[in-house]
Design an enzyme around this catalytic site. Structure first.
Site, PDB file in Angstrom:
ATOM      1  CG  ASP A 174      -2.327 -10.352   2.238  1.00  0.00           C
ATOM      2  OD1 ASP A 174      -3.542 -10.151   2.361  1.00  0.00           O
ATOM      3  OD2 ASP A 174      -1.626  -9.778   1.390  1.00  0.00           O
ATOM      4  CG  ASN A 227       6.112  -1.329  -2.796  1.00  0.00           C
ATOM      5  OD1 ASN A 227       5.223  -2.038  -3.261  1.00  0.00           O
ATOM      6  ND2 ASN A 227       6.518  -1.425  -1.553  1.00  0.00           N
ATOM      7  CG  HIS A 249       3.219  -4.569  -2.202  1.00  0.00           C
ATOM      8  ND1 HIS A 249       3.104  -3.766  -1.091  1.00  0.00           N
ATOM      9  CD2 HIS A 249       2.004  -4.561  -2.783  1.00  0.00           C
ATOM     10  CE1 HIS A 249       1.863  -3.325  -1.018  1.00  0.00           C
ATOM     11  NE2 HIS A 249       1.176  -3.777  -2.025  1.00  0.00           N
ATOM     12  CD  GLU A 304       5.579  -4.291   1.058  1.00  0.00           C
ATOM     13  OE1 GLU A 304       5.912  -3.649   0.034  1.00  0.00           O
ATOM     14  OE2 GLU A 304       4.456  -4.188   1.577  1.00  0.00           O
TER      15      GLU A 304
HETATM   16  P1  PGA Z   1      -4.705  -1.238  -4.031  1.00  0.00           P
HETATM   17  O1  PGA Z   1      -3.580  -2.192  -3.425  1.00  0.00           O
HETATM   18  O2  PGA Z   1      -5.630  -2.126  -4.774  1.00  0.00           O
HETATM   19  O3  PGA Z   1      -5.373  -0.644  -2.797  1.00  0.00           O
HETATM   20  O4  PGA Z   1      -4.024  -0.241  -4.892  1.00  0.00           O
HETATM   21  C1  PGA Z   1      -2.949  -3.107  -4.256  1.00  0.00           C
HETATM   22  C2  PGA Z   1      -1.870  -3.789  -3.476  1.00  0.00           C
HETATM   23  O5  PGA Z   1      -1.283  -3.146  -2.596  1.00  0.00           O
HETATM   24  O6  PGA Z   1      -1.622  -4.965  -3.721  1.00  0.00           O
END
Ligand code: PGA
Length: 270
Positions: free
Chosen positions: A67, A136, A138, A143
């Site tokens: 992304d 959450n 995602h 999302e």
């Molecule tokens: P993080 O993010 O590795 O910083 O916890 C994971 C994500 O948001 O996909």
């Protein structure tokens, strides 16, 4: 889906690197999909270590980024392009022409997203897609509510993400509101999805993604539909899984088809 439970974050990262090393030994022109965030940083350190020891060579490896924020130049310190260069690409011998990125400033967003998908197909498809999981649920920037068959496309960021990014930009107008992300349908077409999770604060969402219903409300739960998904997680992130004894048992015995199975005492019941 395979759930691999390791002691801690360091073991999650070394195990994930070993999975990539093993795949590379079988296919030198491996196509890897890369993710950003805190979690994969240790994996990237391990990959740099394997490269320095001569155990992996990236000369024929191709890379796709999951992304990108819309509006940022590749050189912007908050861009995902910069993250990947800074944490991995500059330390290994991957060729610039084999690094494919979603641009933060495409002339035509829809055409750029379609062309990106074409490039993944032209490369033979992504062999291993590295993934994290958001608290959450995602997956990439898909999302909650993202269509389970979504393709690479423009998405609006959550308010939480916009606010969290505010301190990293001098001018509020520069803070990204949109991103481009591979879709859930795109991720489901990769040949292997390798999701890393670590820490107690990922325990609840990991359990929902692995053992809960498949739902757009938890985009990572879509990996239950993936033909070859591996969740490499530490004990803390695994602590909410009802079937964790079974996952441990399956992992310890999966290569013992010609040997007696290892019987281990059950740890979580009784
Ligand atoms: P993080 O993010 O590795 O910083 O916890 C994971 C994500 O948001 O996909």
């Amino acid at each position: 889906m395979e759930v691999i439970i390791k002691k801690d974050y360091d073991e999650v990262c070394s195990e994930s690197a070993a999975i990539i090393e093993k795949a590379w030994r079988q296919k030198k022109n491996l196509v890897l999909g890369f993710a950003t965030g805190k979690t994969p940083l240790g994996l990237y350190e391990n990959l740099i270590g394997l490269y320095r020891q001569g155990r992996i060579d990236f000369a024929e490896v191709a890379a796709f980024n999951l992304d990108e924020y819309v509006g940022l130049e590749e050189s912007h310190p908050q861009s995902f392009a910069h993250y990947m260069d800074h944490h991995l690409f500059r330390y290994i011998n991957i060729k610039r022409e084999n690094i494919f990125r979603l641009s933060g400033r495409p002339a035509d967003i829809d055409e750029h997203c379609r062309a990106y998908e074409r490039k993944t197909r032209d490369s033979g498809g992504i062999d291993i897609q590295i993934l994290g999981i958001g608290k959450n649920g995602h997956l990439a920037f898909n999302e909650p509510g993202s269509s389970l068959s979504s393709r690479t496309r423009l998405k609006i960021l959550t308010q939480e993400t916009v606010l969290a990014n505010r301190p990293f930009f001098q001018d509020e107008k520069e803070v990204p509101r949109f991103c481009l992300t591979m879709g859930i349908g795109t991720i489901l077409e990769t040949k292997m999805a390798l999701l890393l999770a670590s820490g107690k604060d990922k325990a609840e969402i990991t359990a929902r993604a692995v053992e809960g219903p498949v739902t757009a409300s938890v985009p990572a739960s879509a990996l239950q539909l993936h033909a070859r998904a591996k969740f490499v997680i530490d004990e803390a992130a695994a602590s909410g899984l009802a079937n964790r004894d079974y996952y441990r048992w399956a992992y310890e015995n999966k290569d013992r088809t010609l040997e007696p199975l290892k019987i281990t005492p059950l740890k979580t019941k009784g």
